[in-house]
Design an enzyme around this catalytic site. Structure first.
Site, PDB file in Angstrom:
ATOM      1  N   CYS A   1       2.763   6.457   8.721  1.00  0.00           N
ATOM      2  CA  CYS A   1       1.448   5.952   7.445  1.00  0.00           C
ATOM      3  C   CYS A   1       1.111   7.663   7.192  1.00  0.00           C
ATOM      4  O   CYS A   1       0.419   7.690   8.559  1.00  0.00           O
ATOM      5  CB  CYS A   1       0.830   5.177   7.210  1.00  0.00           C
ATOM      6  SG  CYS A   1      -0.145   5.089   6.036  1.00  0.00           S
TER       7      CYS A   1
ATOM      8  N   THR B   1      -5.633   0.461   9.857  1.00  0.00           N
ATOM      9  CA  THR B   1      -5.869   0.485   8.971  1.00  0.00           C
ATOM     10  C   THR B   1      -5.699  -0.553   7.560  1.00  0.00           C
ATOM     11  O   THR B   1      -5.527  -1.058   6.678  1.00  0.00           O
ATOM     12  CB  THR B   1      -4.254   1.530   8.002  1.00  0.00           C
ATOM     13  OG1 THR B   1      -3.132   0.908   8.179  1.00  0.00           O
ATOM     14  CG2 THR B   1      -4.814   2.630   8.535  1.00  0.00           C
TER      15      THR B   1
ATOM     16  N   HIS C   1       3.692   1.766  10.791  1.00  0.00           N
ATOM     17  CA  HIS C   1       2.205   1.871  12.035  1.00  0.00           C
ATOM     18  C   HIS C   1       2.505   1.898  12.983  1.00  0.00           C
ATOM     19  O   HIS C   1       1.193   3.264  13.568  1.00  0.00           O
ATOM     20  CB  HIS C   1       2.666   0.319  12.857  1.00  0.00           C
ATOM     21  CG  HIS C   1       2.872  -1.030  12.113  1.00  0.00           C
ATOM     22  ND1 HIS C   1       1.748  -1.289  11.429  1.00  0.00           N
ATOM     23  CD2 HIS C   1       3.335  -2.036  11.794  1.00  0.00           C
ATOM     24  CE1 HIS C   1       1.850  -3.055  10.719  1.00  0.00           C
ATOM     25  NE2 HIS C   1       3.384  -2.637  10.854  1.00  0.00           N
TER      26      HIS C   1
ATOM     27  N   HIS D   1       5.536  -5.656   8.662  1.00  0.00           N
ATOM     28  CA  HIS D   1       5.303  -6.888   8.719  1.00  0.00           C
ATOM     29  C   HIS D   1       5.819  -7.997   7.653  1.00  0.00           C
ATOM     30  O   HIS D   1       5.140  -7.668   6.927  1.00  0.00           O
ATOM     31  CB  HIS D   1       4.294  -7.361   9.120  1.00  0.00           C
ATOM     32  CG  HIS D   1       4.022  -6.931   9.870  1.00  0.00           C
ATOM     33  ND1 HIS D   1       4.432  -7.063  11.613  1.00  0.00           N
ATOM     34  CD2 HIS D   1       2.236  -6.196  10.225  1.00  0.00           C
ATOM     35  CE1 HIS D   1       3.669  -6.916  12.347  1.00  0.00           C
ATOM     36  NE2 HIS D   1       2.511  -5.820  11.209  1.00  0.00           N
TER      37      HIS D   1
ATOM     38  N   CYS E   1       1.265  -0.893   0.395  1.00  0.00           N
ATOM     39  CA  CYS E   1      -0.270   0.038   0.412  1.00  0.00           C
ATOM     40  C   CYS E   1       1.208   1.383  -0.049  1.00  0.00           C
ATOM     41  O   CYS E   1       2.090   1.303   0.121  1.00  0.00           O
ATOM     42  CB  CYS E   1      -0.850  -0.031   1.343  1.00  0.00           C
ATOM     43  SG  CYS E   1      -0.128   0.405   2.758  1.00  0.00           S
TER      44      CYS E   1
ATOM     45  N   GLU F   1      -0.022  -0.617  15.321  1.00  0.00           N
ATOM     46  CA  GLU F   1      -0.744   0.760  14.978  1.00  0.00           C
ATOM     47  C   GLU F   1      -1.586   0.392  15.887  1.00  0.00           C
ATOM     48  O   GLU F   1      -2.185   2.180  16.026  1.00  0.00           O
ATOM     49  CB  GLU F   1      -1.304   0.177  13.876  1.00  0.00           C
ATOM     50  CG  GLU F   1      -2.175   0.951  12.986  1.00  0.00           C
ATOM     51  CD  GLU F   1      -2.753   1.146  11.434  1.00  0.00           C
ATOM     52  OE1 GLU F   1      -3.910   2.009  11.361  1.00  0.00           O
ATOM     53  OE2 GLU F   1      -2.248   0.371  10.454  1.00  0.00           O
TER      54      GLU F   1
ATOM     55  N   HIS G   1      -1.767  -5.512  18.219  1.00  0.00           N
ATOM     56  CA  HIS G   1      -0.918  -4.439  16.826  1.00  0.00           C
ATOM     57  C   HIS G   1      -0.453  -3.760  17.200  1.00  0.00           C
ATOM     58  O   HIS G   1      -1.165  -2.253  18.345  1.00  0.00           O
ATOM     59  CB  HIS G   1      -1.872  -4.393  15.754  1.00  0.00           C
ATOM     60  CG  HIS G   1      -0.954  -4.193  14.195  1.00  0.00           C
ATOM     61  ND1 HIS G   1      -0.808  -3.233  14.021  1.00  0.00           N
ATOM     62  CD2 HIS G   1      -1.327  -4.906  13.104  1.00  0.00           C
ATOM     63  CE1 HIS G   1      -0.219  -2.889  12.856  1.00  0.00           C
ATOM     64  NE2 HIS G   1      -0.308  -4.676  12.434  1.00  0.00           N
TER      65      HIS G   1
END
Length: 185
Positions: A99, A168, A77, A40, A12, A129, A127
Site C-alpha cells: 500500500c 494503517t 502490508h 486478510h 480500502c 505491517e 502484525h
C-alpha cells in the site's frame, strides 16, 4: 426490500490496489507466489489460489523454490527492510503491491529516525505491517504501543523528538486515545 450499502463498504484503496495487482499478475505470469496472504481475506486468497497463486510464508520457502523462478508479489502490508532486495537476488520477478500509505510510513520512520527522533509505532507488534514499519527505524529503542497502559508507561528520552506513526489498519478511535495520552505527557 431496500438495500443500502455503506459508503465505506469494501476494501480500502491499498487493499483494492494489491488485489487488482495480484489478479493481473496471475493472468500474465506462471509460477506466482505471494509472501504471506495478499490481504486478510480468505475468499480473496482462495480465489487467487484457484488462479494458480501460491501463498508462501517465509523467505526460506522462497529460497527453496528459487531454482524454479517465477514472480513474487509483496502483499499490501509490505515487508521488512531488505526482503525485496533478497527476492530479486534469488532471481524472482518482483511485484510490489505494498500500500502506498504503508510505504509512506516506511519513509517517514526512516527519515525521522535518521534525524535522531525516537520512533513510536501504534499498532499490534505481531502484525506484518508493524514488523515492516519497525524494520525501517534506525532508532534502537523503537516502541510499539497498542494499549493505554503501554502509552502511560512509555518514557521518551529527555530532549529528543518523538515521531508517532500508526499501523494503517489500527482502530482510529484507539489511535486518537493513545495520541492524547502522549500529548499530555
Amino acid at each position: 426490500m431496500r438495500i443500502k450499502i455503506a459508503k465505506t463498504a469494501g476494501f480500502c484503496f491499498g487493499v483494492d490496489r494489491a488485489v487488482k495487482m495480484a489478479f493481473d499478475t496471475a493472468k500474465k505470469s506462471p509460477r506466482v507466489v505471494t509472501l504471506g496472504p495478499i490481504i486478510h481475506n480468505e475468499e480473496v486468497v482462495r480465489d487467487l489460489e484457484e488462479k494458480g497463486v501460491t501463498v508462501l510464508e517465509s523467505v526460506e520457502e522462497l529460497e527453496e523454490r528459487a531454482a524454479h523462478g517465477g514472480t513474487v508479489i509483496i502483499r499490501a502490508h509490505g515487508v521488512e527492510k531488505g526482503i525485496s532486495e533478497k527476492i530479486k537476488e534469488l532471481g524472482y520477478t518482483l511485484v510490489d503491491a505494498t500500500c502506498p500509505f504503508v510505504l509512506k510510513i516506511h519513509r517517514l520512520v526512516e527519515k525521522h529516525s535518521a534525524e535522531g527522533a525516537q520512533i513510536v509505532i501504534i499498532g499490534n507488534e505481531k502484525h506484518p505491517e508493524v514488523k515492516g514499519i519497525k524494520s525501517w527505524s534506525l532508532d534502537p529503542h523503537t516502541a510499539v504501543i497498542a494499549t493505554p497502559e503501554e502509552a502511560e508507561k512509555y518514557q521518551a528520552e529527555s530532549g529528543k523528538k518523538v515521531c508517532i506513526v500508526s499501523q494503517t489498519t489500527f482502530n482510529y478511535n484507539k489511535f486518537q486515545e493513545l495520541v492524547e495520552i502522549f500529548s499530555k505527557k
